[in-house]
Design a protein around this motif. Structure first.
Motif, PDB file in Angstrom:
ATOM      1  N   GLN A 169       0.846  -1.194   0.000  1.00  0.00           N
ATOM      2  CA  GLN A 169       0.000   0.000   0.000  1.00  0.00           C
ATOM      3  C   GLN A 169       0.884   1.247   0.000  1.00  0.00           C
ATOM      4  O   GLN A 169       1.800   1.362   0.818  1.00  0.00           O
ATOM      5  CB  GLN A 169      -0.901   0.000   1.234  1.00  0.00           C
ATOM      6  CG  GLN A 169      -1.837   1.191   1.331  1.00  0.00           C
ATOM      7  CD  GLN A 169      -2.646   1.162   2.601  1.00  0.00           C
ATOM      8  OE1 GLN A 169      -2.108   1.037   3.691  1.00  0.00           O
ATOM      9  NE2 GLN A 169      -3.967   1.240   2.465  1.00  0.00           N
ATOM     10  N   TRP A 170       0.592   2.163  -0.940  1.00  0.00           N
ATOM     11  CA  TRP A 170       1.346   3.420  -0.996  1.00  0.00           C
ATOM     12  C   TRP A 170       0.690   4.432  -0.063  1.00  0.00           C
ATOM     13  O   TRP A 170      -0.524   4.535   0.015  1.00  0.00           O
ATOM     14  CB  TRP A 170       1.347   3.969  -2.419  1.00  0.00           C
ATOM     15  CG  TRP A 170       2.022   5.315  -2.518  1.00  0.00           C
ATOM     16  CD1 TRP A 170       1.432   6.540  -2.407  1.00  0.00           C
ATOM     17  CD2 TRP A 170       3.407   5.550  -2.714  1.00  0.00           C
ATOM     18  NE1 TRP A 170       2.357   7.534  -2.526  1.00  0.00           N
ATOM     19  CE2 TRP A 170       3.592   6.957  -2.716  1.00  0.00           C
ATOM     20  CE3 TRP A 170       4.515   4.728  -2.897  1.00  0.00           C
ATOM     21  CZ2 TRP A 170       4.832   7.540  -2.887  1.00  0.00           C
ATOM     22  CZ3 TRP A 170       5.752   5.317  -3.068  1.00  0.00           C
ATOM     23  CH2 TRP A 170       5.900   6.700  -3.070  1.00  0.00           C
ATOM     24  N   GLY A 171       1.522   5.159   0.659  1.00  0.00           N
ATOM     25  CA  GLY A 171       0.958   6.168   1.535  1.00  0.00           C
ATOM     26  C   GLY A 171       2.002   7.096   2.097  1.00  0.00           C
ATOM     27  O   GLY A 171       3.197   6.784   2.116  1.00  0.00           O
ATOM     28  N   LYS A 176       9.942   4.135   7.348  1.00  0.00           N
ATOM     29  CA  LYS A 176      10.947   4.686   8.249  1.00  0.00           C
ATOM     30  C   LYS A 176      12.320   4.273   7.739  1.00  0.00           C
ATOM     31  O   LYS A 176      12.594   3.088   7.578  1.00  0.00           O
ATOM     32  CB  LYS A 176      10.744   4.178   9.683  1.00  0.00           C
ATOM     33  CG  LYS A 176       9.513   4.745  10.374  1.00  0.00           C
ATOM     34  CD  LYS A 176       9.443   4.282  11.820  1.00  0.00           C
ATOM     35  CE  LYS A 176       8.253   4.898  12.531  1.00  0.00           C
ATOM     36  NZ  LYS A 176       8.181   4.459  13.950  1.00  0.00           N
ATOM     37  N   ILE A 177      13.140   5.248   7.449  1.00  0.00           N
ATOM     38  CA  ILE A 177      14.476   4.972   6.953  1.00  0.00           C
ATOM     39  C   ILE A 177      15.370   4.584   8.123  1.00  0.00           C
ATOM     40  O   ILE A 177      15.412   5.258   9.156  1.00  0.00           O
ATOM     41  CB  ILE A 177      15.067   6.202   6.233  1.00  0.00           C
ATOM     42  CG1 ILE A 177      14.106   6.683   5.130  1.00  0.00           C
ATOM     43  CG2 ILE A 177      16.432   5.873   5.662  1.00  0.00           C
ATOM     44  CD1 ILE A 177      13.812   5.654   4.080  1.00  0.00           C
ATOM     45  N   THR A 188       9.354   8.783   5.399  1.00  0.00           N
ATOM     46  CA  THR A 188       9.107   9.241   4.032  1.00  0.00           C
ATOM     47  C   THR A 188       7.927   8.491   3.436  1.00  0.00           C
ATOM     48  O   THR A 188       7.455   7.492   3.996  1.00  0.00           O
ATOM     49  CB  THR A 188      10.361   9.024   3.161  1.00  0.00           C
ATOM     50  OG1 THR A 188      10.138   9.590   1.874  1.00  0.00           O
ATOM     51  CG2 THR A 188      10.660   7.540   3.001  1.00  0.00           C
ATOM     52  N   ASP A 189       7.445   8.964   2.316  1.00  0.00           N
ATOM     53  CA  ASP A 189       6.362   8.285   1.612  1.00  0.00           C
ATOM     54  C   ASP A 189       6.909   7.019   0.956  1.00  0.00           C
ATOM     55  O   ASP A 189       8.089   6.944   0.610  1.00  0.00           O
ATOM     56  CB  ASP A 189       5.775   9.194   0.530  1.00  0.00           C
ATOM     57  CG  ASP A 189       5.212  10.491   1.098  1.00  0.00           C
ATOM     58  OD1 ASP A 189       5.041  10.556   2.321  1.00  0.00           O
ATOM     59  OD2 ASP A 189       4.959  11.419   0.314  1.00  0.00           O
TER      60      ASP A 189
END
Length: 207
Positions: A169-171, A176-177, A188-189
């Protein structure tokens, strides 16, 4: 696990503990079915799973497990603790995993109980000592392959050769990097994994 199941397990195998982590191996001991397909409560079949019982690999070996995303999460101390020679056993288990060769996803498995009752006894035994060896394993997921090894049948362990896929799912703020311990993590997205998608040996999705 409901109270009736817990009471039945305690009556037959008690005293038992650690059910929040290692409960799944026990019901396979007390059920009357010959061939058992286990699905975790959060598994959703997208096709009729009856076809899995006709899989040639299952018909020949009497067991079929599905791969996880990860591999080699069994910590080295497990082999010595269980009296297994990792140099000998690991290649045999890996051969049964085909070219994928990943750790076992224990939320879905197919087993001929009478044929591999000895293996189930060993799986039960490993999980009954969860408080002692739990830190060396990631839950119960790899106790099944270890059960085959302890029963002297590592070469008969079988795993679906097709690695798992995923639903994403994109959001915003999904990712978390990874960062150093003494600094803040960047968010980030991105695409977030929301479900693992398993296949049969022919790449059919949703089994």
């Amino acid at each position: 696990m409901d109270d009736a199941m817990l009471a039945a397990l305690q009556k037959q195998f008690g005293p038992l503990s650690g059910f929040d982590v290692a409960a799944k191996p026990y019901p396979k001991h007390i059920r009357s079915f010959t061939e058992v397909l286990l699905l975790d409560v959060d598994n959703l079949p997208l096709i009729n799973p009856e076809a899995l019982f006709e899989d040639p690999m299952f018909a020949a070996a009497g067991n079929l497990f599905w791969p996880d995303y990860w591999d080699d999460w069994i910590k080295p101390g497990v082999w010595n603790l269980l009296g297994l020679n990792a140099t000998t056993v690991k290649p045999l288990l890996a051969a049964g995993g085909g070219w994928s060769g990943r750790d076992t996803e224990s939320g879905m498995l197919l087993l001929d109980r009478p044929r591999w009752l000895e293996v189930l006894h060993w799986v039960f035994w490993i999980n009954s000592w969860h408080e002692n060896i739990g830190g060396l394993l990631y839950g119960d997921k790899d106790t099944f392959s270890l059960g085959f090894a302890l029963a002297g049948h590592a070469e008969h362990y079988r795993q679906v050769v097709v690695p798992p896929g995923g639903a994403f799912q994109w959001g915003p703020g999904n990712l978390k990097i990874k960062c150093a311990e003494d600094s803040k993590c960047n968010i980030t997205d991105g695409w977030k994994l929301i479900a693992e998608v398993q296949h049969d040996n022919y790449g059919v999705r949703g089994v």
